[in-house]
Design an enzyme around this catalytic site. Structure first.
Site, mmCIF file in Angstrom:
data_model
loop_
_atom_site.group_PDB
_atom_site.id
_atom_site.type_symbol
_atom_site.label_atom_id
_atom_site.label_comp_id
_atom_site.label_asym_id
_atom_site.label_seq_id
_atom_site.Cartn_x
_atom_site.Cartn_y
_atom_site.Cartn_z
ATOM 1 N N THR A 177 -28.017 -17.660 2.448
ATOM 2 C CA THR A 177 -28.930 -16.688 1.823
ATOM 3 C C THR A 177 -29.925 -16.227 2.891
ATOM 4 O O THR A 177 -29.680 -15.267 3.592
ATOM 5 C CB THR A 177 -29.638 -17.284 0.591
ATOM 6 O OG1 THR A 177 -30.237 -18.544 0.941
ATOM 7 C CG2 THR A 177 -28.654 -17.509 -0.547
ATOM 8 N N LYS A 204 -26.057 -25.050 3.231
ATOM 9 C CA LYS A 204 -26.905 -23.877 3.349
ATOM 10 C C LYS A 204 -28.329 -24.307 3.052
ATOM 11 O O LYS A 204 -28.577 -25.258 2.302
ATOM 12 C CB LYS A 204 -26.475 -22.753 2.409
ATOM 13 C CG LYS A 204 -26.617 -23.013 0.919
ATOM 14 C CD LYS A 204 -27.991 -22.825 0.315
ATOM 15 C CE LYS A 204 -28.594 -21.488 0.657
ATOM 16 N NZ LYS A 204 -29.986 -21.399 0.078
ATOM 17 N N THR A 215 -29.815 -32.617 -2.914
ATOM 18 C CA THR A 215 -30.080 -31.842 -1.715
ATOM 19 C C THR A 215 -29.499 -30.446 -1.737
ATOM 20 O O THR A 215 -28.323 -30.292 -1.926
ATOM 21 C CB THR A 215 -29.530 -32.559 -0.484
ATOM 22 O OG1 THR A 215 -29.698 -31.720 0.628
ATOM 23 C CG2 THR A 215 -28.094 -32.915 -0.626
ATOM 24 N N GLU A 301 -37.168 -21.516 7.380
ATOM 25 C CA GLU A 301 -37.597 -20.119 7.356
ATOM 26 C C GLU A 301 -38.847 -19.907 8.203
ATOM 27 O O GLU A 301 -39.911 -20.457 7.925
ATOM 28 C CB GLU A 301 -37.858 -19.685 5.913
ATOM 29 C CG GLU A 301 -36.582 -19.600 5.101
ATOM 30 C CD GLU A 301 -36.823 -19.374 3.626
ATOM 31 O OE1 GLU A 301 -35.855 -19.032 2.937
ATOM 32 O OE2 GLU A 301 -37.964 -19.550 3.159
ATOM 33 N N ASN A 436 -40.527 -14.936 2.341
ATOM 34 C CA ASN A 436 -40.551 -15.290 0.924
ATOM 35 C C ASN A 436 -41.384 -14.346 0.074
ATOM 36 O O ASN A 436 -41.303 -14.380 -1.153
ATOM 37 C CB ASN A 436 -41.049 -16.729 0.758
ATOM 38 C CG ASN A 436 -39.987 -17.734 1.170
ATOM 39 O OD1 ASN A 436 -39.066 -18.010 0.415
ATOM 40 N ND2 ASN A 436 -40.098 -18.249 2.385
ATOM 41 N N SER A 441 -36.150 -8.516 -2.906
ATOM 42 C CA SER A 441 -35.813 -7.169 -2.443
ATOM 43 C C SER A 441 -34.772 -7.232 -1.342
ATOM 44 O O SER A 441 -34.025 -6.309 -1.150
ATOM 45 C CB SER A 441 -37.052 -6.450 -1.934
ATOM 46 O OG SER A 441 -37.612 -7.135 -0.838
#
EC number: 2.3.1.35
Length: 441
Positions: A177, A204, A215, A301, A436, A441
């Site tokens: 993702t 992932k 997890t 991230e 985030n 979008s």
């Protein structure tokens, strides 16, 4: 558009991560085929649907799984749990997974969609009650089942299943993702009796990662024969020391799942809890799981650092893990690491509010805290607190050098026992907020 220096540097790190951590070849277990497709669920047209199939018929397969403890369990989690309970982990021959939509908090219709994915694959492989389902993506939206159904049919009807490197890499990509690179690890192991077997794993995750007894999203498959009860214990042990020891942002997903299939394509005796090789296999799977789990943190991230939090000499393993987790989840610690600020007070604060099982595991008069350099530079260890006493003459220049490293370690020595635990985490940057802030979008 004016591109800032920070943005350019972030782009360079993403490229480096891909080149550093994505394999260019691999060794894969016997008796499996995988396929993936861009079904159209993802708006960007990337791969978003994958199927893994066991093709070995020499003996029945076994499976195990560990699931999220989030109260809002997604439909694929509940459906897969039901399959495993009804089969007792025997005869599981396929996994179907989609990304772009989590199928979470979608009610009875979401349960029907998850079951339809399972039924489609079961019919294609000709084996009822034989498939697990996994989904990841945006919460609260229904699956686009017209696209999912067509995609599953296309994978099977167009002979898109293979056991080559590209097929395995693509199915790893199909579950991504916000990931910047696919997580794929494969390795061959040797047992005490000289028998070799292969293990491959995919995961992932880059955000919403702070598992508890489960997890994110991932699966292991092996060609070693392992009894389902032994497999469940091996996977639980491995997960507790790998995927349950990572943190990016402290959030636990509704969809967190790790599953493992053993198809027994290797001609050797089945591994049970009484087997001579049981402990060896458990250790090998655990170390393998750690490698894969650490890739998730390395792809945190917006992260710029990979941090090992090492808690030593605790009265119990459980308390060592609780303290390591508390430090790893602290937003103040993570932002200090990003800012390269040697703020050891934040580390002590996180230790102090950790909810220990045994308060005797922590003695504030004996604790020591250090930063550890991982690049072989000297001095390797920079003591911040020793035997409960702050080191007022900390070398700030050396601290800045260590905190500037891409990889570093926070070492906590409790001096109350002999148990230890590790957690792996990352820093928290401005980029995390950007990613985030507009995820849907």
């Amino acid at each position: 558009m004016k591109i800032s220096k920070t943005l350019l540097q972030h782009g360079r790190k993403v490229i480096d991560k891909y080149n550093l951590y994505v394999p260019t070849e691999g060794v894969f277990p016997k008796g499996y085929k995988v396929g993936s497709i861009a079904s159209g669920v993802k708006k960007n047209g990337n791969l978003d649907l994958g199927v893994l199939v066991n093709t070995n018929t020499s003996r029945p397969s076994s499976a195990a799984a560990v699931f999220t403890t989030n109260k809002f369990k997604a439909a694929p989690v509940l459906t897969s749990k039901k399959v495993l309970e009804s089969t007792q982990g025997n005869g599981i021959n396929a996994i179907v997974v989609n990304s772009g939509c989590a199928n979470a908090v979608t009610g009875e219709l979401g349960m029907q969609d998850a079951q339809e994915m399972i039924d489609l694959v079961n019919r294609k492989i000709g084996k009822p009650n034989s498939t697990l389902v996994m989904s990841t993506g945006v919460i609260g939206q229904r699956l686009q089942m017209d696209k999912i159904s067509a995609g599953i049919k296309n994978i099977f009807d167009n002979n898109a299943l293979g056991n080559d490197f590209k097929s395995w890499l693509n199915i790893a990509k199909s579950i991504n993702t916000t990931d910047t690179f696919p997580k794929l690890v494969s390795r061959q192991f040797e047992l005490l009796n000289g028998q070799k077997y292969t293990l491959v794993g995919m995961a992932k995750g880059a955000g919403m990662i702070c598992p508890n007894m489960a997890t994110l999203l991932g699966y292991f498959v092996t060609d070693l024969p392992i009894a389902s009860s032994a497999l469940q214990k091996i996977l639980r042990f491995a997960t507790d020391r790998s995927f349950n020891c990572i943190s990016v942002d402290g959030d636990m997903s509704t969809n967190d799942t790790i599953c493992m299939i053993a198809n027994g394509a290797v001609e050797t005796d089945e591994i049970t809890e009484s087997s001579e090789e049981y402990e060896q296999v458990k250790s090998q799977v655990t170390e393998f799981a750690k490698t894969l789990a650490q890739l998730v943190v390395r792809d945190g991230e917006g992260s710029t650092k990979f941090v090992t939090v090492n808690v030593q000499n605790s009265l119990t393993f459980e308390d060592a893990k609780i303290i390591a987790e508390s430090i790893s989840n602290s937003m103040l610690v993570k932002t200090a690491l990003y800012g390269q600020d040697a703020n050891w007070g934040r580390i002590l604060c996180a230790i102090g509010y950790a909810k220990l099982d045994n308060l005797k595991s922590l003695n504030t008069d004996s604790i020591s805290v250090s930063f550890i350099a991982t690049d072989n530079s000297e001095p390797r260890e920079l003591k911040l607190v020793e035997n409960g006493v702050p080191q007022l003459d900390v070398d700030e220049e050396r601290a800045a050098q260590i905190l500037a490293l891409d990889d570093l370690e926070v070492l906590v020595d409790l001096k109350t026992g002999n148990e230890s635990a590790q957690f792996w985490t990352c820093d928290l940057s401005h980029e995390y907020v950007t990613i985030n802030g507009d995820y849907r979008s």
